[in-house]
Design a protein around this motif. Sequence first.
Motif, PDB file in Angstrom:
ATOM      1  N   MET A 138       0.995  -1.102  -0.138  1.00 28.10           N
ATOM      2  CA  MET A 138      -0.130   0.017   0.039  1.00 28.10           C
ATOM      3  C   MET A 138       0.762   1.367   0.174  1.00 28.10           C
ATOM      4  O   MET A 138       0.366   1.906  -0.507  1.00 28.10           O
ATOM      5  CB  MET A 138      -1.071   0.076   1.105  1.00 28.10           C
ATOM      6  N   ARG A 139       1.643   1.079   0.735  1.00 29.99           N
ATOM      7  CA  ARG A 139       3.235   2.160   0.899  1.00 29.99           C
ATOM      8  C   ARG A 139       3.045   2.996  -0.547  1.00 29.99           C
ATOM      9  O   ARG A 139       3.131   3.927  -0.741  1.00 29.99           O
ATOM     10  CB  ARG A 139       3.791   2.047   2.010  1.00 29.99           C
ATOM     11  N   GLU A 140       3.422   1.783  -0.882  1.00 27.86           N
ATOM     12  CA  GLU A 140       4.282   2.062  -2.650  1.00 27.86           C
ATOM     13  C   GLU A 140       3.020   2.689  -2.927  1.00 27.86           C
ATOM     14  O   GLU A 140       3.575   3.450  -4.359  1.00 27.86           O
ATOM     15  CB  GLU A 140       4.885   0.692  -3.804  1.00 27.86           C
ATOM     16  N   ALA A 141       2.108   2.653  -3.337  1.00 31.38           N
ATOM     17  CA  ALA A 141       0.577   2.783  -4.739  1.00 31.38           C
ATOM     18  C   ALA A 141       0.100   3.644  -3.792  1.00 31.38           C
ATOM     19  O   ALA A 141      -1.009   4.109  -4.685  1.00 31.38           O
ATOM     20  CB  ALA A 141      -0.253   1.272  -4.754  1.00 31.38           C
ATOM     21  N   ASP A 142      -0.031   4.626  -2.884  1.00 32.07           N
ATOM     22  CA  ASP A 142       0.254   5.258  -2.260  1.00 32.07           C
ATOM     23  C   ASP A 142       0.972   6.467  -1.244  1.00 32.07           C
ATOM     24  O   ASP A 142       0.840   6.289  -0.030  1.00 32.07           O
ATOM     25  CB  ASP A 142      -0.951   5.122  -0.619  1.00 32.07           C
ATOM     26  N   GLU A 143       1.846   6.842  -2.177  1.00 33.92           N
ATOM     27  CA  GLU A 143       3.654   7.227  -1.331  1.00 33.92           C
ATOM     28  C   GLU A 143       2.218   8.719  -0.779  1.00 33.92           C
ATOM     29  O   GLU A 143       3.653   9.530   0.158  1.00 33.92           O
ATOM     30  CB  GLU A 143       4.067   7.787  -2.607  1.00 33.92           C
ATOM     31  N   ASP A 144       1.520   9.170  -1.706  1.00 33.80           N
ATOM     32  CA  ASP A 144       1.485  10.621  -0.666  1.00 33.80           C
ATOM     33  C   ASP A 144       0.877  10.102   0.909  1.00 33.80           C
ATOM     34  O   ASP A 144       0.997  11.257   1.953  1.00 33.80           O
ATOM     35  CB  ASP A 144      -0.699  11.037  -1.003  1.00 33.80           C
TER      36      ASP A 144
END
Length: 121
Positions: free
Chosen positions: A1-7
Amino acid sequence: MREADEDNAKEYDDIITDLIEDIKEFYKPEYRAMFETVGVDGRVITESAPCRVVNPGHDMECSWFLLEEGIRRKDEKMICFAREIFDGAFDRGWDEEYGGIFYFKDALGLPVESYEHDMKL
């Protein structure tokens, strides 16, 4: 998730850090296993068969999670912890006779009550 939602990476980092602390709470080095259930004080309830059940596959999944995060953070201690969990799970769960990883094992080596006790991957 961290990589898919960097914001929202910081939020995911915080969640991951909390999960790592949970893993540490449920991992008991004297048994070389993570327990599905522990007492409110973190104690292993050895008097109860359901509380002694460990799932080697879950331990391996947790070790994979820790390994990935340890590599990302360049944290050698976390990488070693991941290996410790994996090695314990593999040693406990591997079927020496036919191969495969058993779904459930008793931390004290006693019979497991679960119907699926002899099933494995």
